[in-house]
Scaffold this motif. Sequence first.
Motif, PDB file in Angstrom:
ATOM      1  N   PRO A 272       0.825  -1.216   0.000  1.00  0.00           N
ATOM      2  CA  PRO A 272       0.000   0.000   0.000  1.00  0.00           C
ATOM      3  C   PRO A 272       0.856   1.261   0.000  1.00  0.00           C
ATOM      4  O   PRO A 272       1.970   1.277   0.533  1.00  0.00           O
ATOM      5  CB  PRO A 272      -0.817  -0.120   1.297  1.00  0.00           C
ATOM      6  CG  PRO A 272      -0.075  -1.106   2.136  1.00  0.00           C
ATOM      7  CD  PRO A 272       0.589  -2.049   1.183  1.00  0.00           C
ATOM      8  N   LEU A 273       0.326   2.309  -0.612  1.00  0.00           N
ATOM      9  CA  LEU A 273       1.056   3.562  -0.726  1.00  0.00           C
ATOM     10  C   LEU A 273       1.352   4.144   0.649  1.00  0.00           C
ATOM     11  O   LEU A 273       0.476   4.196   1.518  1.00  0.00           O
ATOM     12  CB  LEU A 273       0.235   4.565  -1.541  1.00  0.00           C
ATOM     13  CG  LEU A 273       0.881   5.919  -1.808  1.00  0.00           C
ATOM     14  CD1 LEU A 273       2.118   5.744  -2.688  1.00  0.00           C
ATOM     15  CD2 LEU A 273      -0.117   6.865  -2.481  1.00  0.00           C
ATOM     16  N   ARG A 274       2.580   4.592   0.849  1.00  0.00           N
ATOM     17  CA  ARG A 274       2.982   5.176   2.130  1.00  0.00           C
ATOM     18  C   ARG A 274       2.214   6.477   2.382  1.00  0.00           C
ATOM     19  O   ARG A 274       2.053   7.288   1.467  1.00  0.00           O
ATOM     20  CB  ARG A 274       4.491   5.458   2.104  1.00  0.00           C
ATOM     21  CG  ARG A 274       5.089   5.712   3.479  1.00  0.00           C
ATOM     22  CD  ARG A 274       6.595   5.853   3.405  1.00  0.00           C
ATOM     23  NE  ARG A 274       7.201   4.739   2.689  1.00  0.00           N
ATOM     24  CZ  ARG A 274       8.517   4.570   2.564  1.00  0.00           C
ATOM     25  NH1 ARG A 274       9.347   5.446   3.096  1.00  0.00           N
ATOM     26  NH2 ARG A 274       8.997   3.542   1.908  1.00  0.00           N
ATOM     27  N   PRO A 275       1.745   6.700   3.624  1.00  0.00           N
ATOM     28  CA  PRO A 275       0.937   7.886   3.935  1.00  0.00           C
ATOM     29  C   PRO A 275       1.797   9.134   4.138  1.00  0.00           C
ATOM     30  O   PRO A 275       1.967   9.632   5.249  1.00  0.00           O
ATOM     31  CB  PRO A 275       0.221   7.474   5.231  1.00  0.00           C
ATOM     32  CG  PRO A 275       1.170   6.538   5.887  1.00  0.00           C
ATOM     33  CD  PRO A 275       1.845   5.779   4.767  1.00  0.00           C
ATOM     34  N   TYR A 276       2.311   9.673   3.030  1.00  0.00           N
ATOM     35  CA  TYR A 276       3.217  10.812   3.118  1.00  0.00           C
ATOM     36  C   TYR A 276       2.545  12.037   3.741  1.00  0.00           C
ATOM     37  O   TYR A 276       3.180  12.790   4.487  1.00  0.00           O
ATOM     38  CB  TYR A 276       3.750  11.165   1.731  1.00  0.00           C
ATOM     39  CG  TYR A 276       4.705  10.145   1.176  1.00  0.00           C
ATOM     40  CD1 TYR A 276       6.006  10.048   1.659  1.00  0.00           C
ATOM     41  CD2 TYR A 276       4.317   9.266   0.162  1.00  0.00           C
ATOM     42  CE1 TYR A 276       6.889   9.115   1.152  1.00  0.00           C
ATOM     43  CE2 TYR A 276       5.194   8.322  -0.348  1.00  0.00           C
ATOM     44  CZ  TYR A 276       6.480   8.254   0.149  1.00  0.00           C
ATOM     45  OH  TYR A 276       7.339   7.313  -0.344  1.00  0.00           O
ATOM     46  N   GLU A 277       1.272  12.252   3.424  1.00  0.00           N
ATOM     47  CA  GLU A 277       0.599  13.434   3.951  1.00  0.00           C
ATOM     48  C   GLU A 277       0.523  13.378   5.475  1.00  0.00           C
ATOM     49  O   GLU A 277       0.800  14.374   6.165  1.00  0.00           O
ATOM     50  CB  GLU A 277      -0.808  13.538   3.360  1.00  0.00           C
ATOM     51  CG  GLU A 277      -1.561  14.779   3.814  1.00  0.00           C
ATOM     52  CD  GLU A 277      -2.918  14.900   3.142  1.00  0.00           C
ATOM     53  OE1 GLU A 277      -3.759  15.660   3.662  1.00  0.00           O
ATOM     54  OE2 GLU A 277      -3.134  14.242   2.102  1.00  0.00           O
ATOM     55  N   GLU A 278       0.160  12.218   6.016  1.00  0.00           N
ATOM     56  CA  GLU A 278       0.075  12.068   7.458  1.00  0.00           C
ATOM     57  C   GLU A 278       1.445  12.234   8.118  1.00  0.00           C
ATOM     58  O   GLU A 278       1.570  12.873   9.169  1.00  0.00           O
ATOM     59  CB  GLU A 278      -0.513  10.699   7.810  1.00  0.00           C
ATOM     60  CG  GLU A 278      -2.007  10.589   7.547  1.00  0.00           C
ATOM     61  CD  GLU A 278      -2.318  10.166   6.119  1.00  0.00           C
ATOM     62  OE1 GLU A 278      -1.421  10.271   5.248  1.00  0.00           O
ATOM     63  OE2 GLU A 278      -3.459   9.740   5.865  1.00  0.00           O
ATOM     64  N   MET A 279       2.489  11.663   7.497  1.00  0.00           N
ATOM     65  CA  MET A 279       3.823  11.804   8.067  1.00  0.00           C
ATOM     66  C   MET A 279       4.274  13.256   8.067  1.00  0.00           C
ATOM     67  O   MET A 279       4.923  13.723   9.014  1.00  0.00           O
ATOM     68  CB  MET A 279       4.816  10.908   7.315  1.00  0.00           C
ATOM     69  CG  MET A 279       4.629   9.427   7.604  1.00  0.00           C
ATOM     70  SD  MET A 279       6.003   8.386   7.035  1.00  0.00           S
ATOM     71  CE  MET A 279       5.723   8.436   5.270  1.00  0.00           C
ATOM     72  N   ALA A 280       3.931  13.989   7.014  1.00  0.00           N
ATOM     73  CA  ALA A 280       4.305  15.403   6.946  1.00  0.00           C
ATOM     74  C   ALA A 280       3.632  16.199   8.067  1.00  0.00           C
ATOM     75  O   ALA A 280       4.236  17.084   8.683  1.00  0.00           O
ATOM     76  CB  ALA A 280       3.947  15.977   5.583  1.00  0.00           C
TER      77      ALA A 280
END
Length: 219
Positions: free
Chosen positions: A17-25
């Motif tokens: 699954p695609l890594r949750p970049y928005e949440e990590m940011a």
Amino acid sequence: MAVNNNSGETPPPSLYPLRPYEEMAVLRQALSGVGTEQCFNSNEEIYAARENDKSLYLFTDGYFSFIRVSDGLVLSSARGEMIYGIAECMRPRGGWFLKIEEPCKARVVPVDQAFEIFTQQNLWQTVASLLTWFIQVYSVREEHLLGVTAYVMIRNKLLELNILTPELRSAINVTDYIQERTQLARSTIMAILSQLRRGEYIEIKRGKLISIKHLPKEY
């Protein structure tokens, strides 16, 4: 046994699954004013929770492996942005650690400060989304390895390895990579790889995976 060339097609490159970049940011931004920047070298081992010392590690880039403590099994590897330690600090059990595969930097934040900020800024839903991604990744990994044949395990790890950049693959021995992540016998791995090479399904030079032409689903 021989590879069955009449089976299905190789799946698309997105195995996980695609890594949750928005949440990590969002979480990185919330914690940007606390903790300290630290440098890490290749092969360093990071345990997020050790007795009274619990911290989150916020990496903007790097290459990491998640290792099971009991036997050294590589649970997964990841490259790029990563936040490590939330689950381990919430419910410590010491079952695994993070291994640094190449030099990198991280902001290290004491967990008490991090969790207080998550509460103050109402970020626990964002945290839950990130943890859900970790659960999904390990669920997919179990699908790749449990209740399947040795060939299917090897096939999945070859596809996983093939996603890496050529530069990364050039430093990775394909047999070692598969064995570290499956614990299959080395002789079994080499025998299957040899048949795949003879059938021109894959290209391996000096132990490194060069390319995959086609990997049938069955063996």
